[in-house]
Design a protein around this motif. Sequence first.
Motif, PDB file in Angstrom:
ATOM      1  N   ALA A  26       0.772  -0.996   0.106  1.00  0.00           N
ATOM      2  CA  ALA A  26      -0.033   0.016   0.028  1.00  0.00           C
ATOM      3  C   ALA A  26       0.935   1.233  -0.024  1.00  0.00           C
ATOM      4  CB  ALA A  26      -1.005  -0.027   1.397  1.00  0.00           C
ATOM      5  N   GLU A  27       0.411   2.253  -0.838  1.00  0.00           N
ATOM      6  CA  GLU A  27       1.097   3.686  -0.785  1.00  0.00           C
ATOM      7  C   GLU A  27       0.756   4.365   0.499  1.00  0.00           C
ATOM      8  OE1 GLU A  27       3.230   4.483  -3.069  1.00  0.00           O
ATOM      9  OE2 GLU A  27       3.129   2.585  -4.200  1.00  0.00           O
ATOM     10  N   PRO A  28       1.958   5.043   1.247  1.00  0.00           N
ATOM     11  CA  PRO A  28       1.701   5.853   2.174  1.00  0.00           C
ATOM     12  C   PRO A  28       0.702   6.796   1.981  1.00  0.00           C
ATOM     13  CG  PRO A  28       3.883   5.963   1.328  1.00  0.00           C
ATOM     14  CD  PRO A  28       3.233   5.147   0.492  1.00  0.00           C
ATOM     15  N   THR A  29      -0.037   7.359   2.875  1.00  0.00           N
ATOM     16  CA  THR A  29      -1.281   8.315   2.633  1.00  0.00           C
ATOM     17  C   THR A  29      -0.727   9.847   2.995  1.00  0.00           C
ATOM     18  OG1 THR A  29      -2.357   7.703   4.623  1.00  0.00           O
ATOM     19  CG2 THR A  29      -3.264   6.845   2.444  1.00  0.00           C
ATOM     20  N   ALA A  30       0.246   9.485   3.975  1.00  0.00           N
ATOM     21  CA  ALA A  30       0.642  10.981   4.617  1.00  0.00           C
ATOM     22  C   ALA A  30       1.455  11.836   3.550  1.00  0.00           C
ATOM     23  CB  ALA A  30       1.589  10.801   5.806  1.00  0.00           C
ATOM     24  N   THR A  31       1.511  13.257   3.972  1.00  0.00           N
ATOM     25  CA  THR A  31       2.348  13.852   3.008  1.00  0.00           C
ATOM     26  C   THR A  31       3.560  14.485   3.843  1.00  0.00           C
ATOM     27  OG1 THR A  31       1.049  15.683   3.333  1.00  0.00           O
ATOM     28  CG2 THR A  31       0.728  14.393   1.395  1.00  0.00           C
ATOM     29  N   GLY A  32       4.508  15.106   3.147  1.00  0.00           N
ATOM     30  CA  GLY A  32       5.609  15.946   3.902  1.00  0.00           C
ATOM     31  C   GLY A  32       6.799  15.140   4.109  1.00  0.00           C
ATOM     32  N   PRO A  33       7.445  15.624   5.336  1.00  0.00           N
ATOM     33  CA  PRO A  33       8.760  14.898   5.543  1.00  0.00           C
ATOM     34  C   PRO A  33       8.718  13.589   5.877  1.00  0.00           C
ATOM     35  CG  PRO A  33       8.451  16.968   6.852  1.00  0.00           C
ATOM     36  CD  PRO A  33       7.190  16.917   5.944  1.00  0.00           C
ATOM     37  N   ALA A  34       7.527  13.354   6.870  1.00  0.00           N
ATOM     38  CA  ALA A  34       7.206  11.965   7.267  1.00  0.00           C
ATOM     39  C   ALA A  34       7.236  10.826   5.956  1.00  0.00           C
ATOM     40  CB  ALA A  34       6.018  12.019   7.975  1.00  0.00           C
ATOM     41  N   VAL A  35       6.980  11.192   5.060  1.00  0.00           N
ATOM     42  CA  VAL A  35       7.106  10.091   3.816  1.00  0.00           C
ATOM     43  C   VAL A  35       8.175  10.152   3.208  1.00  0.00           C
ATOM     44  CG1 VAL A  35       5.969   9.614   1.537  1.00  0.00           C
ATOM     45  CG2 VAL A  35       4.481  10.563   3.441  1.00  0.00           C
ATOM     46  N   LYS A  36       9.208  11.302   3.255  1.00  0.00           N
ATOM     47  CA  LYS A  36      10.100  11.582   2.552  1.00  0.00           C
ATOM     48  C   LYS A  36      11.346  10.705   3.388  1.00  0.00           C
ATOM     49  CE  LYS A  36      13.416  14.683   0.466  1.00  0.00           C
ATOM     50  NZ  LYS A  36      13.798  16.351   0.221  1.00  0.00           N
ATOM     51  N   TYR A  37      11.385  10.763   4.739  1.00  0.00           N
ATOM     52  CA  TYR A  37      12.402  10.099   5.389  1.00  0.00           C
ATOM     53  C   TYR A  37      11.950   9.099   6.261  1.00  0.00           C
ATOM     54  CZ  TYR A  37      14.464  14.888   4.555  1.00  0.00           C
ATOM     55  OH  TYR A  37      14.824  16.028   3.821  1.00  0.00           O
ATOM     56  N   PRO A  38      12.986   7.889   6.193  1.00  0.00           N
ATOM     57  CA  PRO A  38      12.651   6.767   6.914  1.00  0.00           C
ATOM     58  C   PRO A  38      12.764   7.072   8.486  1.00  0.00           C
ATOM     59  CG  PRO A  38      14.506   6.367   5.301  1.00  0.00           C
ATOM     60  CD  PRO A  38      14.214   7.792   5.237  1.00  0.00           C
ATOM     61  N   LYS A  39      12.274   6.365   9.488  1.00  0.00           N
ATOM     62  CA  LYS A  39      12.313   6.724  10.707  1.00  0.00           C
ATOM     63  C   LYS A  39      13.321   5.573  11.553  1.00  0.00           C
ATOM     64  CE  LYS A  39       7.609   8.439  10.671  1.00  0.00           C
ATOM     65  NZ  LYS A  39       7.685   8.609   9.224  1.00  0.00           N
ATOM     66  N   VAL A  40      13.867   6.204  12.615  1.00  0.00           N
ATOM     67  CA  VAL A  40      14.811   5.449  13.697  1.00  0.00           C
ATOM     68  C   VAL A  40      14.262   5.839  15.103  1.00  0.00           C
ATOM     69  CG1 VAL A  40      16.684   6.874  13.644  1.00  0.00           C
ATOM     70  CG2 VAL A  40      16.756   4.587  13.939  1.00  0.00           C
ATOM     71  N   THR A  41      14.235   4.669  15.738  1.00  0.00           N
ATOM     72  CA  THR A  41      14.068   5.132  17.063  1.00  0.00           C
ATOM     73  C   THR A  41      15.320   4.815  18.061  1.00  0.00           C
ATOM     74  OG1 THR A  41      12.012   3.941  16.825  1.00  0.00           O
ATOM     75  CG2 THR A  41      12.713   4.117  19.169  1.00  0.00           C
ATOM     76  N   VAL A  42      15.702   5.841  18.806  1.00  0.00           N
ATOM     77  CA  VAL A  42      16.575   5.876  19.760  1.00  0.00           C
ATOM     78  C   VAL A  42      16.297   6.289  21.006  1.00  0.00           C
ATOM     79  CG1 VAL A  42      18.687   7.454  20.453  1.00  0.00           C
ATOM     80  CG2 VAL A  42      18.049   7.401  17.906  1.00  0.00           C
ATOM     81  N   TYR A  43      16.817   5.252  21.888  1.00  0.00           N
ATOM     82  CA  TYR A  43      16.501   5.292  23.385  1.00  0.00           C
ATOM     83  C   TYR A  43      17.414   6.014  24.232  1.00  0.00           C
ATOM     84  CZ  TYR A  43      13.165   1.590  21.984  1.00  0.00           C
ATOM     85  OH  TYR A  43      12.322   0.958  21.335  1.00  0.00           O
ATOM     86  N   LEU A  44      17.149   7.011  24.844  1.00  0.00           N
ATOM     87  CA  LEU A  44      17.986   7.851  25.699  1.00  0.00           C
ATOM     88  C   LEU A  44      17.331   7.780  27.353  1.00  0.00           C
ATOM     89  CD1 LEU A  44      18.087  10.872  23.514  1.00  0.00           C
ATOM     90  CD2 LEU A  44      19.624   9.189  23.866  1.00  0.00           C
ATOM     91  N   ASP A  45      18.241   8.162  28.158  1.00  0.00           N
ATOM     92  CA  ASP A  45      17.632   7.997  29.441  1.00  0.00           C
ATOM     93  C   ASP A  45      16.801   9.364  29.737  1.00  0.00           C
ATOM     94  OD1 ASP A  45      19.509  10.205  30.518  1.00  0.00           O
ATOM     95  OD2 ASP A  45      20.769   8.649  31.036  1.00  0.00           O
ATOM     96  N   ALA A  46      16.064   9.372  30.992  1.00  0.00           N
ATOM     97  CA  ALA A  46      15.214  10.274  31.169  1.00  0.00           C
ATOM     98  C   ALA A  46      15.945  11.669  31.226  1.00  0.00           C
ATOM     99  CB  ALA A  46      14.578  10.032  32.401  1.00  0.00           C
ATOM    100  N   GLN A  47      16.976  12.043  31.711  1.00  0.00           N
ATOM    101  CA  GLN A  47      17.747  13.169  31.874  1.00  0.00           C
ATOM    102  C   GLN A  47      18.147  13.701  30.625  1.00  0.00           C
ATOM    103  OE1 GLN A  47      18.034  15.189  34.503  1.00  0.00           O
ATOM    104  NE2 GLN A  47      18.860  16.532  33.228  1.00  0.00           N
ATOM    105  N   GLU A  48      18.638  12.753  29.746  1.00  0.00           N
ATOM    106  CA  GLU A  48      19.043  13.215  28.290  1.00  0.00           C
ATOM    107  C   GLU A  48      18.027  13.483  27.535  1.00  0.00           C
ATOM    108  OE1 GLU A  48      22.638  10.200  27.665  1.00  0.00           O
ATOM    109  OE2 GLU A  48      20.888   9.319  27.313  1.00  0.00           O
ATOM    110  N   ILE A  49      16.726  12.870  27.579  1.00  0.00           N
ATOM    111  CA  ILE A  49      15.448  13.524  27.125  1.00  0.00           C
ATOM    112  C   ILE A  49      15.326  14.859  27.523  1.00  0.00           C
ATOM    113  CG2 ILE A  49      13.089  12.884  26.737  1.00  0.00           C
ATOM    114  CD1 ILE A  49      13.811   9.984  26.901  1.00  0.00           C
ATOM    115  N   ARG A  50      15.229  15.037  28.670  1.00  0.00           N
ATOM    116  CA  ARG A  50      14.818  16.335  29.381  1.00  0.00           C
ATOM    117  C   ARG A  50      15.715  17.216  28.800  1.00  0.00           C
ATOM    118  NH1 ARG A  50      15.406  14.699  34.439  1.00  0.00           N
ATOM    119  NH2 ARG A  50      13.411  13.736  34.377  1.00  0.00           N
ATOM    120  N   THR A  51      16.910  17.041  28.777  1.00  0.00           N
ATOM    121  CA  THR A  51      18.066  17.989  28.289  1.00  0.00           C
ATOM    122  C   THR A  51      17.618  18.435  26.673  1.00  0.00           C
ATOM    123  OG1 THR A  51      19.718  17.472  29.784  1.00  0.00           O
ATOM    124  CG2 THR A  51      20.572  18.645  27.979  1.00  0.00           C
ATOM    125  N   LEU A  52      17.594  17.262  26.090  1.00  0.00           N
ATOM    126  CA  LEU A  52      17.178  17.545  24.583  1.00  0.00           C
ATOM    127  C   LEU A  52      15.948  18.383  24.480  1.00  0.00           C
ATOM    128  CD1 LEU A  52      18.272  16.867  21.877  1.00  0.00           C
ATOM    129  CD2 LEU A  52      16.800  14.554  21.935  1.00  0.00           C
TER     130      LEU A  52
END
Length: 90
Positions: A26-52
């Motif tokens: 099936a073709e993606p139905t969304a438009t914009g950058p979400a379709v153009k770029y693949p996604k990756v998940t990065v796990y950080l600890d709570a303090q790193e996420i807060r700082t980011l």
Amino acid sequence: MSKRPSLTSFAPHAQADSGKVVASQAEPTATGPAVKYPKVTVYLDAQEIRTLKLLSIDSGEKVSDICSRAIREWMERNGHARSGNLTHNA
């Protein structure tokens, strides 16, 4: 058991075409950058996420823009950048 509705667009569907079975995606139905770029998940600890998140508020940038720039810079420093592939205009 039925598939989750959010994952049905990723499953290949079998179609009969003159006796052959053909898989289609099936073709993606969304438009914009979400379709153009693949996604990756990065796990950080709570303090790193807060700082980011605080850095994103201070700079007025999206967290994803800060992360993608940091990864691109790391790849360039370590000789993994390919010409033209890692440039992004924010």
